[in-house]
Design an enzyme around this catalytic site. Structure first.
Site, mmCIF file in Angstrom:
data_model
loop_
_atom_site.group_PDB
_atom_site.id
_atom_site.type_symbol
_atom_site.label_atom_id
_atom_site.label_comp_id
_atom_site.label_asym_id
_atom_site.label_seq_id
_atom_site.Cartn_x
_atom_site.Cartn_y
_atom_site.Cartn_z
ATOM 1 N N ASP A 108 27.589 -71.635 -2.656
ATOM 2 C CA ASP A 108 28.910 -72.071 -2.648
ATOM 3 C C ASP A 108 29.017 -72.720 -4.539
ATOM 4 O O ASP A 108 28.175 -72.722 -5.191
ATOM 5 C CB ASP A 108 28.781 -73.449 -2.022
ATOM 6 C CG ASP A 108 30.183 -73.718 -0.435
ATOM 7 O OD1 ASP A 108 29.457 -72.506 -0.755
ATOM 8 O OD2 ASP A 108 29.569 -73.880 -0.102
ATOM 9 N N ARG A 127 32.393 -64.267 -4.335
ATOM 10 C CA ARG A 127 33.491 -65.303 -3.964
ATOM 11 C C ARG A 127 34.173 -66.439 -5.275
ATOM 12 O O ARG A 127 33.744 -66.942 -5.729
ATOM 13 C CB ARG A 127 32.803 -66.274 -3.153
ATOM 14 C CG ARG A 127 33.958 -67.161 -2.308
ATOM 15 C CD ARG A 127 33.505 -68.649 -1.949
ATOM 16 N NE ARG A 127 32.900 -68.637 -0.200
ATOM 17 C CZ ARG A 127 31.734 -69.016 -0.813
ATOM 18 N NH1 ARG A 127 31.976 -70.511 -0.413
ATOM 19 N NH2 ARG A 127 30.746 -68.626 0.752
HETATM 20 C C1 LIG Z 1 35.909 -69.294 2.217
HETATM 21 C C2 LIG Z 1 35.988 -70.537 1.249
HETATM 22 C C3 LIG Z 1 34.893 -70.854 0.239
HETATM 23 C C4 LIG Z 1 35.904 -71.904 -0.153
HETATM 24 N N1 LIG Z 1 34.192 -71.805 -1.145
HETATM 25 C C5 LIG Z 1 34.209 -72.767 -2.158
HETATM 26 C C6 LIG Z 1 33.609 -73.464 -3.045
HETATM 27 O O1 LIG Z 1 32.601 -72.869 -3.234
HETATM 28 N N2 LIG Z 1 33.566 -74.630 -3.700
HETATM 29 C C7 LIG Z 1 34.339 -74.856 -4.269
HETATM 30 O O2 LIG Z 1 35.455 -75.370 -5.129
HETATM 31 N N3 LIG Z 1 36.275 -74.610 -3.725
HETATM 32 C C8 LIG Z 1 35.709 -73.380 -2.617
HETATM 33 N N4 LIG Z 1 36.800 -73.355 -1.304
HETATM 34 C C9 LIG Z 1 38.608 -74.270 -0.882
HETATM 35 C C10 LIG Z 1 38.808 -73.370 -2.706
HETATM 36 O O3 LIG Z 1 38.379 -74.287 -4.044
HETATM 37 C C11 LIG Z 1 40.225 -73.824 -2.666
HETATM 38 O O4 LIG Z 1 40.237 -76.101 -2.549
HETATM 39 C C12 LIG Z 1 40.682 -74.193 -0.989
HETATM 40 O O5 LIG Z 1 40.690 -72.733 -0.796
HETATM 41 C C13 LIG Z 1 42.638 -74.478 -1.200
HETATM 42 O O6 LIG Z 1 43.144 -73.126 -1.878
HETATM 43 P P1 LIG Z 1 44.292 -72.153 -1.929
HETATM 44 O O7 LIG Z 1 43.560 -70.810 -2.581
HETATM 45 O O8 LIG Z 1 43.817 -72.062 0.010
HETATM 46 O O9 LIG Z 1 45.864 -73.336 -2.014
HETATM 47 P P2 LIG Z 1 46.609 -73.433 -1.887
HETATM 48 O O10 LIG Z 1 46.813 -73.553 -2.600
HETATM 49 O O11 LIG Z 1 45.490 -75.059 -1.620
HETATM 50 O O12 LIG Z 1 46.943 -73.217 -0.089
HETATM 51 C C14 LIG Z 1 47.986 -72.220 -0.006
HETATM 52 C C15 LIG Z 1 48.406 -72.788 1.589
HETATM 53 O O13 LIG Z 1 46.927 -72.668 2.042
HETATM 54 C C16 LIG Z 1 47.400 -73.076 3.150
HETATM 55 N N5 LIG Z 1 46.963 -74.323 2.819
HETATM 56 C C17 LIG Z 1 45.342 -74.416 2.242
HETATM 57 N N6 LIG Z 1 44.135 -75.420 2.141
HETATM 58 C C18 LIG Z 1 44.983 -75.665 3.064
HETATM 59 C C19 LIG Z 1 44.174 -76.867 4.360
HETATM 60 N N7 LIG Z 1 43.252 -77.373 3.925
HETATM 61 N N8 LIG Z 1 44.600 -77.012 5.844
HETATM 62 C C20 LIG Z 1 46.221 -76.535 6.115
HETATM 63 N N9 LIG Z 1 46.539 -75.519 5.065
HETATM 64 C C21 LIG Z 1 45.644 -75.236 4.152
HETATM 65 C C22 LIG Z 1 49.186 -74.142 3.227
HETATM 66 O O14 LIG Z 1 49.620 -73.056 3.411
HETATM 67 C C23 LIG Z 1 48.612 -74.202 1.612
HETATM 68 O O15 LIG Z 1 49.536 -73.875 1.208
HETATM 69 C C24 LIG Z 1 36.542 -72.175 -0.535
HETATM 70 C C25 LIG Z 1 37.299 -71.668 -0.166
HETATM 71 C C26 LIG Z 1 37.420 -70.470 1.041
HETATM 72 C C27 LIG Z 1 38.710 -70.332 1.533
#
Ligand SMILES: Cc1cc2nc3c(=O)[nH]c(=O)nc-3n(C[C@H](O)[C@H](O)[C@H](O)COP(=O)(O)OP(=O)(O)OC[C@H]3O[C@@H](n4cnc5c(N)ncnc54)[C@H](O)[C@@H]3O)c2cc1C
Length: 306
Positions: free
Chosen positions: A132, A182
């Site tokens: 991560d 990732r």
């Molecule tokens: C598999 C995976 C691994 C990750 N690893 C890391 C990491 O190592 N380091 C790091 O900094 N971040 C990590 N993240 C988190 C990432 O950085 C984002 O904060 C998170 O994925 C939300 O961003 P988004 O791209 O989904 O877009 P967003 O614009 O936040 O969300 C898009 C849409 O997705 C839905 N959504 C998003 N989040 C949520 C939620 N929590 N609850 C409900 N609906 C939601 C909503 O419908 C939203 O409108 C990871 C995410 C994933 C999926």
């Protein structure tokens, strides 16, 4: 604004106590966390793999402060890999590891030894490890550890964060043969000096990074729930003629589950990030910061205490 307040609260022990002692918080936690024990995580993992999804299991915990805690985290991952193997779930699975949980902040060489042991155990059961990415003060160290690990375990993956200005260049360096990267937006509160602040700039950076990763010989892991970015990734996969085993979508446990199964039904590889453990507070707060509706859910739970 709300996002930075929640991320600041994720470091407050007072708010942590309040949230942790609220019975209804458990419902909120249960939505995003697969259980508190290895057994519960395996049950949730088996349910996901039974529907055609793949998994990356994360033992919750970060910012370890003692060598003893770091050793305990290593032992937990070794027990998890053994249990995954016994349950017949290890092949093709992944475990996600936070280096700060292994003591990166106070003893990077020891943390490297701990994660090296985890990688060796994972390789032994045909499972992969992904590092991560945490706040920007750890990025260089995490990438250094990654390079050390890849010399022995080339399938070790790493997360990169599109909100960091440096990430496009990091993607260029990481887009090598077989390299598992990732790409996510990024979940921490970061200053403007190192990170894009506007959502549109983060999205544009995400697409530039996608282009670099998809046009290279590595294995892109597209970690987002954002419908627009998922559609762009599907387009890039067609454009670069990527077979389903040559890249993957990744989403978090409990977030857009219908979209997870839709993509899997389309024939894509979809990996669900499945956290478990008792140390869920920091993880939960980052999930709440991503979506105001989740905060309203928790707010109702806290109000119902009185
Ligand atoms: C598999 C995976 C691994 C990750 N690893 C890391 C990491 O190592 N380091 C790091 O900094 N971040 C990590 N993240 C988190 C990432 O950085 C984002 O904060 C998170 O994925 C939300 O961003 P988004 O791209 O989904 O877009 P967003 O614009 O936040 O969300 C898009 C849409 O997705 C839905 N959504 C998003 N989040 C949520 C939620 N929590 N609850 C409900 N609906 C939601 C909503 O419908 C939203 O409108 C990871 C995410 C994933 C999926």
């Amino acid at each position: 604004m709300l996002r930075s307040v929640i991320l600041a609260a994720s470091r407050s022990t007072t708010i942590e106590r309040l949230v942790a002692t609220t019975p209804l918080s458990r419902d909120v936690v249960r939505r995003f966390v697969g259980g508190t024990s290895i057994d519960e995580a395996l049950t949730a993992g088996a349910q996901l793999t039974g529907t055609g999804l793949t998994i990356s299991i994360d033992h919750l915990g970060e910012d370890t402060t003692t060598a003893e805690q770091a050793s305990a985290v290593r032992a937990e991952y070794l027990a998890l890999l053994d249990a995954l193997d016994r349950a017949g779930l290890a092949v093709g699975a992944d475990v996600s590891v936070k280096l700060s949980a292994l003591g990166q902040r106070f003893d990077e060489p020891a943390a490297t030894e701990h994660v090296r042991a985890i990688c060796a155990a994972a390789t032994g059961v045909d499972c992969t490890v992904t590092l991560d990415m945490e706040d920007h003060t750890t990025t260089d160290s995490t990438l250094d550890v990654l390079h050390t690990l890849r010399a022995e375990h080339p399938r070790t993956g790493v997360a990169v964060q599109a909100y960091l200005r440096r990430t496009e260049a990091d993607c260029r360096d990481l887009a090598t043969a077989g390299s598992r990267v990732r790409l996510c937006k990024g979940a921490y509160a970061e200053p403007e000096s190192v990170a894009y602040q506007a959502a549109i700039d983060v999205d544009k950076s995400f697409v530039r990074c996608l282009n670099i990763l998809f046009s290279g010989p590595g294995h892109p892991m597209v970690a987002t729930h954002d419908p627009r970015l998922i559609a762009i990734a599907e387009d890039r996969a067609r454009w670069f003629d990527r077979a389903p085993e040559e890249f993957e979508f990744q989403m978090l446990y409990g977030v857009r589950p219908a979209e997870q199964t839709r993509l899997a039904a389309e024939g894509y590889t979809v990996r669900v990030y499945l956290p478990y453990g008792t140390d869920w507070y920091g993880y939960l707060m980052r999930r709440l910061a991503e979506r105001p509706a989740n905060v309203a859910f928790l707010g109702r739970a806290l109000r119902s205490r009185s």
